[in-house]
Write a protein that holds these residues in place. Structure first.
Motif, PDB file in Angstrom:
ATOM      1  N   HIS A 286      -4.797  -3.185  -1.793  1.00  0.00           N
ATOM      2  CA  HIS A 286      -3.730  -3.498  -0.832  1.00  0.00           C
ATOM      3  C   HIS A 286      -4.179  -3.376   0.623  1.00  0.00           C
ATOM      4  O   HIS A 286      -3.351  -3.369   1.525  1.00  0.00           O
ATOM      5  CB  HIS A 286      -2.534  -2.581  -1.078  1.00  0.00           C
ATOM      6  CG  HIS A 286      -2.074  -2.572  -2.491  1.00  0.00           C
ATOM      7  ND1 HIS A 286      -1.540  -3.682  -3.114  1.00  0.00           N
ATOM      8  CD2 HIS A 286      -2.110  -1.583  -3.433  1.00  0.00           C
ATOM      9  CE1 HIS A 286      -1.241  -3.379  -4.372  1.00  0.00           C
ATOM     10  NE2 HIS A 286      -1.572  -2.118  -4.590  1.00  0.00           N
ATOM     11  N   SER A 287      -5.489  -3.282   0.857  1.00  0.00           N
ATOM     12  CA  SER A 287      -5.970  -3.213   2.237  1.00  0.00           C
ATOM     13  C   SER A 287      -5.835  -4.584   2.908  1.00  0.00           C
ATOM     14  O   SER A 287      -5.800  -5.614   2.211  1.00  0.00           O
ATOM     15  CB  SER A 287      -7.431  -2.756   2.258  1.00  0.00           C
ATOM     16  OG  SER A 287      -8.259  -3.728   1.642  1.00  0.00           O
TER      17      SER A 287
ATOM     18  N   TRP B 197       0.825  -1.207   0.000  1.00  0.00           N
ATOM     19  CA  TRP B 197       0.000   0.000   0.000  1.00  0.00           C
ATOM     20  C   TRP B 197       0.862   1.260   0.000  1.00  0.00           C
ATOM     21  O   TRP B 197       0.501   2.264  -0.625  1.00  0.00           O
ATOM     22  CB  TRP B 197      -0.979   0.002   1.175  1.00  0.00           C
ATOM     23  CG  TRP B 197      -0.405   0.133   2.545  1.00  0.00           C
ATOM     24  CD1 TRP B 197      -0.146  -0.866   3.429  1.00  0.00           C
ATOM     25  CD2 TRP B 197      -0.005   1.349   3.202  1.00  0.00           C
ATOM     26  NE1 TRP B 197       0.379  -0.371   4.595  1.00  0.00           N
ATOM     27  CE2 TRP B 197       0.470   0.985   4.490  1.00  0.00           C
ATOM     28  CE3 TRP B 197      -0.025   2.682   2.845  1.00  0.00           C
ATOM     29  CZ2 TRP B 197       0.934   1.932   5.405  1.00  0.00           C
ATOM     30  CZ3 TRP B 197       0.448   3.629   3.761  1.00  0.00           C
ATOM     31  CH2 TRP B 197       0.917   3.251   5.020  1.00  0.00           C
TER      32      TRP B 197
ATOM     33  N   PHE C 255      -4.428  -1.528   5.602  1.00  0.00           N
ATOM     34  CA  PHE C 255      -3.264  -0.646   5.548  1.00  0.00           C
ATOM     35  C   PHE C 255      -2.543  -0.696   6.893  1.00  0.00           C
ATOM     36  O   PHE C 255      -2.653   0.208   7.726  1.00  0.00           O
ATOM     37  CB  PHE C 255      -3.704   0.771   5.181  1.00  0.00           C
ATOM     38  CG  PHE C 255      -4.637   0.808   4.007  1.00  0.00           C
ATOM     39  CD1 PHE C 255      -4.262   0.231   2.799  1.00  0.00           C
ATOM     40  CD2 PHE C 255      -5.899   1.378   4.116  1.00  0.00           C
ATOM     41  CE1 PHE C 255      -5.129   0.244   1.709  1.00  0.00           C
ATOM     42  CE2 PHE C 255      -6.766   1.404   3.041  1.00  0.00           C
ATOM     43  CZ  PHE C 255      -6.379   0.823   1.819  1.00  0.00           C
TER      44      PHE C 255
ATOM     45  N   LEU D   7      -5.127   2.390  -3.616  1.00  0.00           N
ATOM     46  CA  LEU D   7      -4.887   1.742  -2.339  1.00  0.00           C
ATOM     47  C   LEU D   7      -5.753   0.503  -2.129  1.00  0.00           C
ATOM     48  O   LEU D   7      -5.323  -0.468  -1.497  1.00  0.00           O
ATOM     49  CB  LEU D   7      -5.160   2.723  -1.190  1.00  0.00           C
ATOM     50  CG  LEU D   7      -4.165   3.848  -0.953  1.00  0.00           C
ATOM     51  CD1 LEU D   7      -4.687   4.767   0.154  1.00  0.00           C
ATOM     52  CD2 LEU D   7      -2.788   3.311  -0.572  1.00  0.00           C
ATOM     53  N   GLN D   8      -6.972   0.510  -2.644  1.00  0.00           N
ATOM     54  CA  GLN D   8      -7.970  -0.493  -2.303  1.00  0.00           C
ATOM     55  C   GLN D   8      -7.484  -1.944  -2.456  1.00  0.00           C
ATOM     56  O   GLN D   8      -7.737  -2.771  -1.567  1.00  0.00           O
ATOM     57  CB  GLN D   8      -9.237  -0.263  -3.128  1.00  0.00           C
ATOM     58  CG  GLN D   8     -10.455  -1.031  -2.644  1.00  0.00           C
ATOM     59  CD  GLN D   8     -10.491  -2.462  -3.159  1.00  0.00           C
ATOM     60  OE1 GLN D   8      -9.998  -2.719  -4.262  1.00  0.00           O
ATOM     61  NE2 GLN D   8     -11.052  -3.372  -2.364  1.00  0.00           N
TER      62      GLN D   8
ATOM     63  N   ALA E 122      -8.136   4.641   4.771  1.00  0.00           N
ATOM     64  CA  ALA E 122      -7.751   5.412   3.589  1.00  0.00           C
ATOM     65  C   ALA E 122      -7.857   6.909   3.867  1.00  0.00           C
ATOM     66  O   ALA E 122      -7.020   7.696   3.407  1.00  0.00           O
ATOM     67  CB  ALA E 122      -8.627   5.025   2.399  1.00  0.00           C
TER      68      ALA E 122
END
Length: 262
Positions: A245-246, A155, A248, A242-243, A209
Motif C-alpha cells: 500500500h505504499s 495502508w 504512505f 504495509l508494503q 514505514a
C-alpha cells in the motif's frame, strides 16, 4: 493519573509525534491576542509539541502533564532550543484550580490542549478556567489529525488490522478527533459562557514505514509496548502488511476549537 506514557514511550513520543504547522501557532496568537507579556498553560503537554513553539511568542508557558518522564524529555528539548521561559508541572486538569490561584484571577492568557482532552473532565475544566482567563483569553483544543490506524486509506486499514491482531482488541477510540466529540466540546464551551470559533489547517505528509512503527510505539502505554525481543517480529510483520500500500500518504487536518471569554 497513570496513563502509562512513561519510560521509553516518552522518547518515542518525542521522536515520532508530529508537531504543529506554524500557521496553527499563528492562529493561536491571533485568536487570543498573545503578546510577550502573557502567560499560557499547555495542559497535557507531552514532550512539548505545542508548549515549545508557543513559548517563542509569550512571556512564559506553564507545561503540565501527569507523566514525569514526558516532562523530563520536554525540558531537555527546551534546553536544546535554548528556551528558558517554560515551567514544568506534574499534574492534570484537576490541578487547574490550584494553578490558577497561583497565577491569579483573570491573569491567564490561554490554556492550550493538544489532542489530550479525551483524558480529561472537559465540562468541569472549561467552567473552572473562566475564573482565571484574562479578557479576550480562552481555551484552545487542538486536534492534530486522525490516529494513524483510523484513516480512510488502504495502508491505514492494513495497519489497523495488524494492531488489532497483535493487541487482541478492536481499535475504535478517535482520541477526541471525531465530529461527535468535537460537538460535545463545542457545546460544553458554549454552556460555560465562551464565544466559539473553529480554525483548520490542512497539509499532506508522506510517512516511512519506520515512522509508522514509531508512531504506534508512541501511542501505546508502556505495559502494551512490544518487548525488546518482540519488536523485530512486530516491525517485520507490519512492514509486510504495509508494503503493498505504499506510498504512505497522510492527509492531515489540524482543527483548533477556540473558546474565548469576554
Amino acid at each position: 493519573m497513570d496513563l502509562g506514557f512513561r519510560g521509553e514511550v516518552a522518547d518515542f513520543y518525542h521522536q515520532f509525534r508530529r508537531g504543529y504547522p506554524s500557521a496553527v501557532i499563528d492562529s493561536l496568537v491571533g485568536s487570543f491576542g498573545l503578546t510577550s507579556d502573557d502567560v499560557v498553560v499547555d495542559l497535557g503537554c507531552g514532550t512539548g509539541q505545542l508548549a515549545l513553539p508557543i513559548a517563542d511568542r509569550v512571556r512564559s508557558v506553564v507545561a503540565v502533564d501527569p507523566e514525569p518522564d514526558m516532562l523530563i524529555r520536554a525540558r531537555r528539548a527546551a534546553a536544546e532550543r535554548g528556551q528558558a521561559n517554560l515551567s514544568w508541572m506534574i499534574g492534570s486538569d484537576v490541578d487547574i484550580p490550584a494553578l490558577g490561584a497561583l497565577i491569579g484571577d483573570r491573569r491567564l492568557a490561554a490554556v492550550t490542549i493538544g489532542q489530550a482532552l479525551h483524558w480529561m473532565g472537559h465540562e468541569e475544566l472549561f467552567r473552572a478556567l473562566t475564573l482565571f482567563l484574562r479578557p479576550g483569553g480562552g481555551v484552545a483544543v487542538v486536534t492534530n489529525g486522525t490516529p494513524l490506524w483510523l484513516q480512510d486509506t488502504a495502508w491505514s486499514r492494513a495497519l489497523r488490522g495488524h494492531l488489532e491482531d497483535w493487541l487482541g482488541t478492536k481499535l475504535t477510540s478517535t482520541c477526541g478527533t471525531d465530529e461527535a466529540d468535537q460537538r460535545r466540546y463545542r457545546d460544553s464551551l458554549t454552556a460555560a459562557g465562551y464565544e466559539i470559533a473553529v480554525t483548520t489547517v490542512d497539509y499532506t505528509d508522506e510517512l516511512t514505514a519506520d515512522q509508522i512503527v514509531g508512531g504506534v510505539y508512541s501511542a501505546l502505554p508502556v505495559d502494551r509496548l512490544p518487548s525488546l525481543d518482540q519488536r523485530p517480529h512486530f516491525a517485520e510483520r507490519l512492514y509486510h502488511v504495509l508494503q503493498p500500500h505504499s506510498p504512505f500518504t497522510e492527509q492531515v487536518r489540524v482543527t483548533t476549537l477556540i473558546g474565548r471569554v469576554a
